[in-house]
Motif scaffolding. Structure first.
Motif, PDB file in Angstrom:
ATOM      1  N   LEU A 177      -3.896   4.626  -7.109  1.00 58.76           N
ATOM      2  CA  LEU A 177      -2.935   4.180  -6.092  1.00 58.76           C
ATOM      3  C   LEU A 177      -3.619   3.279  -5.054  1.00 58.76           C
ATOM      4  CD1 LEU A 177      -0.977   7.460  -5.194  1.00 58.76           C
ATOM      5  CD2 LEU A 177      -0.177   5.574  -6.615  1.00 58.76           C
ATOM      6  N   PRO A 178      -2.914   2.246  -4.579  1.00 60.55           N
ATOM      7  CA  PRO A 178      -3.433   1.452  -3.449  1.00 60.55           C
ATOM      8  C   PRO A 178      -3.144   2.200  -2.148  1.00 60.55           C
ATOM      9  CG  PRO A 178      -1.326   0.567  -4.158  1.00 60.55           C
ATOM     10  CD  PRO A 178      -1.637   1.708  -5.089  1.00 60.55           C
ATOM     11  N   ASN A 179      -3.777   3.340  -2.001  1.00 58.42           N
ATOM     12  CA  ASN A 179      -3.370   4.299  -0.974  1.00 58.42           C
ATOM     13  C   ASN A 179      -4.152   4.147   0.322  1.00 58.42           C
ATOM     14  OD1 ASN A 179      -1.662   6.542  -0.318  1.00 58.42           O
ATOM     15  ND2 ASN A 179      -3.510   7.810  -0.288  1.00 58.42           N
TER      16      ASN A 179
ATOM     17  N   VAL B 242       8.957   7.023  -3.805  1.00 61.69           N
ATOM     18  CA  VAL B 242       8.505   6.805  -5.177  1.00 61.69           C
ATOM     19  C   VAL B 242       7.798   8.069  -5.647  1.00 61.69           C
ATOM     20  CG1 VAL B 242       6.952   5.478  -6.663  1.00 61.69           C
ATOM     21  CG2 VAL B 242       8.326   4.306  -4.922  1.00 61.69           C
ATOM     22  N   ILE B 243       8.222   8.587  -6.789  1.00 59.64           N
ATOM     23  CA  ILE B 243       7.722   9.865  -7.302  1.00 59.64           C
ATOM     24  C   ILE B 243       6.847   9.595  -8.509  1.00 59.64           C
ATOM     25  CG2 ILE B 243       8.415  12.117  -8.223  1.00 59.64           C
ATOM     26  CD1 ILE B 243      11.245  11.379  -6.857  1.00 59.64           C
ATOM     27  N   LEU B 244       5.645  10.132  -8.509  1.00 63.14           N
ATOM     28  CA  LEU B 244       4.688   9.832  -9.568  1.00 63.14           C
ATOM     29  C   LEU B 244       4.221  11.096 -10.279  1.00 63.14           C
ATOM     30  CD1 LEU B 244       2.802   7.802 -11.036  1.00 63.14           C
ATOM     31  CD2 LEU B 244       1.118   8.241  -9.232  1.00 63.14           C
ATOM     32  N   ASP B 245       4.248  11.036 -11.605  1.00 63.46           N
ATOM     33  CA  ASP B 245       3.617  12.044 -12.454  1.00 63.46           C
ATOM     34  C   ASP B 245       2.351  11.413 -13.028  1.00 63.46           C
ATOM     35  OD1 ASP B 245       2.840  13.918 -14.324  1.00 63.46           O
ATOM     36  OD2 ASP B 245       4.455  13.463 -15.739  1.00 63.46           O
ATOM     37  N   ALA B 246       1.202  11.874 -12.582  1.00 61.48           N
ATOM     38  CA  ALA B 246      -0.072  11.271 -13.013  1.00 61.48           C
ATOM     39  C   ALA B 246      -0.611  11.891 -14.301  1.00 61.48           C
ATOM     40  CB  ALA B 246      -1.110  11.393 -11.900  1.00 61.48           C
ATOM     41  N   ASP B 247       0.129  12.814 -14.894  1.00 58.90           N
ATOM     42  CA  ASP B 247      -0.239  13.368 -16.201  1.00 58.90           C
ATOM     43  C   ASP B 247       0.202  12.361 -17.264  1.00 58.90           C
ATOM     44  OD1 ASP B 247      -0.885  14.923 -18.366  1.00 58.90           O
ATOM     45  OD2 ASP B 247       0.664  16.442 -18.042  1.00 58.90           O
TER      46      ASP B 247
ATOM     47  N   PHE C   1       0.845  -1.196   0.000  1.00 61.86           N
ATOM     48  CA  PHE C   1       0.000   0.000   0.000  1.00 61.86           C
ATOM     49  C   PHE C   1       0.880   1.246   0.000  1.00 61.86           C
ATOM     50  CE2 PHE C   1      -2.206  -3.491   1.989  1.00 61.86           C
ATOM     51  CZ  PHE C   1      -3.415  -3.485   1.314  1.00 61.86           C
ATOM     52  N   THR C   2       0.288   2.336  -0.410  1.00 67.50           N
ATOM     53  CA  THR C   2       1.045   3.591  -0.467  1.00 67.50           C
ATOM     54  C   THR C   2       0.627   4.536   0.659  1.00 67.50           C
ATOM     55  OG1 THR C   2      -0.536   4.614  -1.998  1.00 67.50           O
ATOM     56  CG2 THR C   2       1.328   3.442  -2.959  1.00 67.50           C
ATOM     57  N   ILE C   3       1.576   5.377   1.032  1.00 65.84           N
ATOM     58  CA  ILE C   3       1.338   6.526   1.903  1.00 65.84           C
ATOM     59  C   ILE C   3       1.729   7.730   1.063  1.00 65.84           C
ATOM     60  CG2 ILE C   3       1.923   7.691   4.053  1.00 65.84           C
ATOM     61  CD1 ILE C   3       0.500   4.978   4.424  1.00 65.84           C
ATOM     62  N   THR C   4       0.783   8.605   0.768  1.00 66.52           N
ATOM     63  CA  THR C   4       0.990   9.613  -0.277  1.00 66.52           C
ATOM     64  C   THR C   4       0.947  11.031   0.263  1.00 66.52           C
ATOM     65  OG1 THR C   4      -0.044   8.139  -1.888  1.00 66.52           O
ATOM     66  CG2 THR C   4       0.099  10.452  -2.499  1.00 66.52           C
ATOM     67  N   THR C   5       1.842  11.844  -0.269  1.00 60.52           N
ATOM     68  CA  THR C   5       1.731  13.282  -0.104  1.00 60.52           C
ATOM     69  C   THR C   5       1.864  13.923  -1.480  1.00 60.52           C
ATOM     70  OG1 THR C   5       2.483  15.200   1.167  1.00 60.52           O
ATOM     71  CG2 THR C   5       4.191  13.770   0.270  1.00 60.52           C
ATOM     72  N   GLY C   6       1.274  15.072  -1.651  1.00 69.07           N
ATOM     73  CA  GLY C   6       1.343  15.771  -2.936  1.00 69.07           C
ATOM     74  C   GLY C   6       1.844  17.189  -2.742  1.00 69.07           C
ATOM     75  N   HIS C   7       2.431  17.714  -3.803  1.00 64.88           N
ATOM     76  CA  HIS C   7       2.928  19.086  -3.704  1.00 64.88           C
ATOM     77  C   HIS C   7       3.120  19.661  -5.091  1.00 64.88           C
ATOM     78  CE1 HIS C   7       4.466  22.302  -1.213  1.00 64.88           C
ATOM     79  NE2 HIS C   7       5.502  22.458  -2.025  1.00 64.88           N
ATOM     80  N   GLN C   8       2.992  20.979  -5.167  1.00 62.97           N
ATOM     81  CA  GLN C   8       3.231  21.671  -6.426  1.00 62.97           C
ATOM     82  C   GLN C   8       4.700  21.569  -6.827  1.00 62.97           C
ATOM     83  OE1 GLN C   8       1.533  25.329  -4.656  1.00 62.97           O
ATOM     84  NE2 GLN C   8       0.331  25.520  -6.533  1.00 62.97           N
ATOM     85  N   LEU C   9       4.973  21.904  -8.083  1.00 55.84           N
ATOM     86  CA  LEU C   9       6.344  21.831  -8.593  1.00 55.84           C
ATOM     87  C   LEU C   9       7.081  23.135  -8.314  1.00 55.84           C
ATOM     88  CD1 LEU C   9       5.841  20.023 -12.028  1.00 55.84           C
ATOM     89  CD2 LEU C   9       5.845  19.086  -9.725  1.00 55.84           C
ATOM     90  N   ASN C  10       7.107  23.515  -7.038  1.00 55.70           N
ATOM     91  CA  ASN C  10       7.765  24.773  -6.664  1.00 55.70           C
ATOM     92  C   ASN C  10       9.229  24.790  -7.071  1.00 55.70           C
ATOM     93  OD1 ASN C  10       5.463  24.303  -4.678  1.00 55.70           O
ATOM     94  ND2 ASN C  10       5.980  26.431  -4.248  1.00 55.70           N
ATOM     95  N   LEU C  11       9.675  25.939  -7.526  1.00 54.80           N
ATOM     96  CA  LEU C  11      11.064  26.089  -7.923  1.00 54.80           C
ATOM     97  C   LEU C  11      11.996  25.752  -6.752  1.00 54.80           C
ATOM     98  CD1 LEU C  11      13.033  26.933 -10.149  1.00 54.80           C
ATOM     99  CD2 LEU C  11      12.831  29.292  -9.327  1.00 54.80           C
TER     100      LEU C  11
ATOM    101  N   VAL D 298       4.664   1.973   0.937  1.00 51.38           N
ATOM    102  CA  VAL D 298       5.523   2.714   0.022  1.00 51.38           C
ATOM    103  C   VAL D 298       5.215   4.209   0.099  1.00 51.38           C
ATOM    104  CG1 VAL D 298       6.127   3.060  -2.408  1.00 51.38           C
ATOM    105  CG2 VAL D 298       5.683   0.738  -1.541  1.00 51.38           C
ATOM    106  N   PRO D 299       6.209   5.035   0.448  1.00 55.36           N
ATOM    107  CA  PRO D 299       5.978   6.493   0.452  1.00 55.36           C
ATOM    108  C   PRO D 299       5.955   7.023  -0.982  1.00 55.36           C
ATOM    109  CG  PRO D 299       8.265   6.024   1.008  1.00 55.36           C
ATOM    110  CD  PRO D 299       7.583   4.696   0.866  1.00 55.36           C
ATOM    111  N   VAL D 300       4.934   7.813  -1.300  1.00 52.84           N
ATOM    112  CA  VAL D 300       4.767   8.350  -2.651  1.00 52.84           C
ATOM    113  C   VAL D 300       4.670   9.868  -2.607  1.00 52.84           C
ATOM    114  CG1 VAL D 300       3.177   8.497  -4.631  1.00 52.84           C
ATOM    115  CG2 VAL D 300       3.661   6.280  -3.588  1.00 52.84           C
ATOM    116  N   TYR D 301       5.429  10.500  -3.496  1.00 49.27           N
ATOM    117  CA  TYR D 301       5.281  11.943  -3.725  1.00 49.27           C
ATOM    118  C   TYR D 301       4.545  12.125  -5.041  1.00 49.27           C
ATOM    119  CZ  TYR D 301       6.695  16.550  -5.553  1.00 49.27           C
ATOM    120  OH  TYR D 301       6.695  17.796  -6.141  1.00 49.27           O
TER     121      TYR D 301
END
Length: 529
Positions: free
Chosen positions: A335-337, A226-231, A90-100, A131-134
């Motif tokens: 995601l299996p989040n 683990v870094i994910l681009d969902a686009d 299973f995943t543990i997820t956090t999300g964030h903008q693509l800040n410079l 699994v930690p996911v960004y």
């Protein structure tokens, strides 16, 4: 002064909604699935395991492998990606903008929260993998929110025209930012490491998505992130049934509006659109609007009949982008989040979504407030000791802190509460007499009472001012220290870039944070370096 922490509720920096959520107030309990305590994760993973499709796992792993092809991948991250094929992962997820250059410090705290919670869950439930996911917010279009970072009080901005999803933006123009930033970094091995990291991320990658993936992997890859681009077209195919539901029935809007009624006493974070989807291309991200039996793409000439729109969805799912209401659902579909980790603002809009998730039969994740941290130097901690300040003092509003310190410095009481209480008692007696006479006398007594109390308050303020002048030097040292720790009277983590602390602490910075932060404690950490 020892390293310490205070509760989020006592810090004074969280909204009433977040404080009530953390206190598990009864009026909010219908708006989430399970509260984030270790014991609740077993039921959460069993529920998620039952309704998460094994085929979705295969697609997810295939996409991740493709996205990681050009990166140097750590052994642990590779293991985590492979493990996602298995139904006990299973995943543990956090999300964030693509800040410079990651933007403010809390970018680090979000990811560390996800990594540390994954470790904690593995210890508690060894038969399962976590699994930690960004989740990179590559489809956002708010470029002005992400095109800068702050270093030692200076803003470094990427001046560029932007349209469409930010992840697809060319990194052209960032060499100039690095040139200016390098001058401020100064000399030394840590400064050189920062320069090299910026250069390799932004000058050797063509778009913001690839640059951000490289940067996050450089900082956290060794910890298995683990870094994910969902686009991504293949991932969007998994979401087609939910996009179709949104286009035809607008379920999200109806359900979220029902929930916002329950949140009237709080400031509602997000108000839904009728259709909570964007239509995207490389230089386009605009709302889809349904009007007069026709689907329009806002501010364009693009339009579809219902049949044409559904055909477009089947053939080009990658052109349909979820907004802030639909994005959480997209995440939980692919995601299996088990848990989403975010800041207070993010969790506020997640609390609006539970009934929507129920309506479309997707498990609502546990939502967890990310770690918050104040970083201080040994020098600042010693200065606080000399000034007889504790961390609770420093978290106070500056006017309150100054007033309290003036009172503690003064040789006599500045608080006239006792005198005001005595005065009020005297006027109570006068009011009792006045009530037995005519109304005009009663009014005169009340007016005199207000005047006398006001006079005492004015004397109190004048005395406070006089004592403030007398102790101005010590008060200035106090406010200077607080301003260092709370830039522009805001939380350090919302203003300062990690590079400011990396220049001083180097490679010790992230391991120290990893060791200190406990994601389920709900404490505002103070860490002294």
């Amino acid at each position: 002064m020892p390293t310490d922490c205070i509760s989020y509720q006592d810090s004074g920096y969280f909204t009433p909604l977040m404080n009530d959520y953390l206190d598990q107030k009864e009026n909010l309990q219908s708006l989430y699935n399970r509260f984030p305590i270790l014991e609740n994760f077993k039921e959460q993973l069993l529920e998620k395991q039952e309704n998460f499709d094994i085929e979705n796992r295969k697609v997810l792993v295939s996409v991740l492998k493709e996205q990681y092809q050009s990166l140097t991948v750590s052994k642990l991250t590779n293991q985590n990606i492979e493990a996602l094929k298995e139904q006990n992962t299973f995943t543990i997820t956090t999300g964030h903008q693509l800040n410079l250059f990651t933007g403010p410090l809390y970018f680090l705290y979000k990811i560390i929260s996800a990594i540390n919670l994954s470790k904690e869950l593995k210890t508690k439930y060894p038969d399962y993998n976590f699994v930690p996911v960004y989740w990179m917010a590559t489809e956002d279009h708010d470029f002005d929110e992400i095109n800068y970072f702050n270093f030692k009080g200076k803003k470094f901005r990427w001046n560029k025209e932007s349209a469409g999803p930010v992840g697809r933006l060319s990194t052209e123009g960032l060499a100039e930012v690095l040139h200016v930033f390098s001058k401020e970094l100064g000399q030394g091995s840590n400064a050189e490491t920062i320069k090299k990291l910026f250069e390799e991320a932004y000058l050797k990658h063509d778009n913001l998505t690839d640059a951000t993936r490289f940067l996050a992997n450089s900082l956290f890859g060794e910890y298995g992130l683990v870094i994910l681009d969902a686009d991504n077209k293949e991932l969007k195919k998994l979401f087609i049934p939910f996009v179709k539901e949104e286009l035809l029935h607008q379920t999200s809007s109806k359900k979220v509006l029902e929930t916002t009624e329950k949140l009237k006493k709080y400031n509602v974070q997000v108000n839904p659109r009728d259709i909570n989807l964007f239509y995207i291309e490389d230089h386009l991200r605009e709302r889809i609007i349904f009007q007069n039996e026709t689907y329009y793409v806002n501010k364009t000439d693009i339009r579809f009949s219902e049949k044409e729109m559904l055909s477009e969805l089947e053939n080009h799912p990658e052109k349909f982008s979820p907004n802030v209401i639909m994005r959480p659902l997209y995440q939980e579909v692919i995601l299996p989040n088990l848990c989403y980790i975010g800041g207070g603002g993010e969790l506020a809009y997640w609390l609006e979504l539970k009934s929507f998730f129920d309506a479309v039969n997707i498990t609502f994740p546990i939502i967890l407030l990310r770690n918050s941290v104040l970083l201080a130097t040994e020098k600042q901690a010693k200065k606080a000791d000399k000034l007889n300040l504790n961390w609770n003092d420093l978290f106070s509003k500056q006017t309150d802190l100054v007033n309290e310190k003036i009172k503690s410095f003064s040789e006599f009481a500045i608080d006239f509460s006792e005198q005001k209480a005595f005065l009020k008692q005297q006027f109570e007696n006068l009011n009792a007499i006045a009530s037995k006479t005519d109304k005009s006398f009663s009014g005169a007594v009340k007016a005199q009472e207000a005047k006398q109390i006001k006079g005492l308050e004015n004397l109190e303020k004048r005395l406070l001012k006089a004592e403030k002048r007398k102790h101005s030097e010590e008060l200035e040292r106090i406010t200077d220290l607080q301003n260092e720790l709370f830039p522009i009277k805001s939380l350090q983590e919302r203003q300062t870039n990690f590079s400011e602390f990396y220049v001083t602490n180097g490679e010790a910075l992230i391991p120290k944070l990893m060791t200190e932060l406990q994601p389920l404690e709900n404490k505002f950490n103070v860490i002294v370096f």
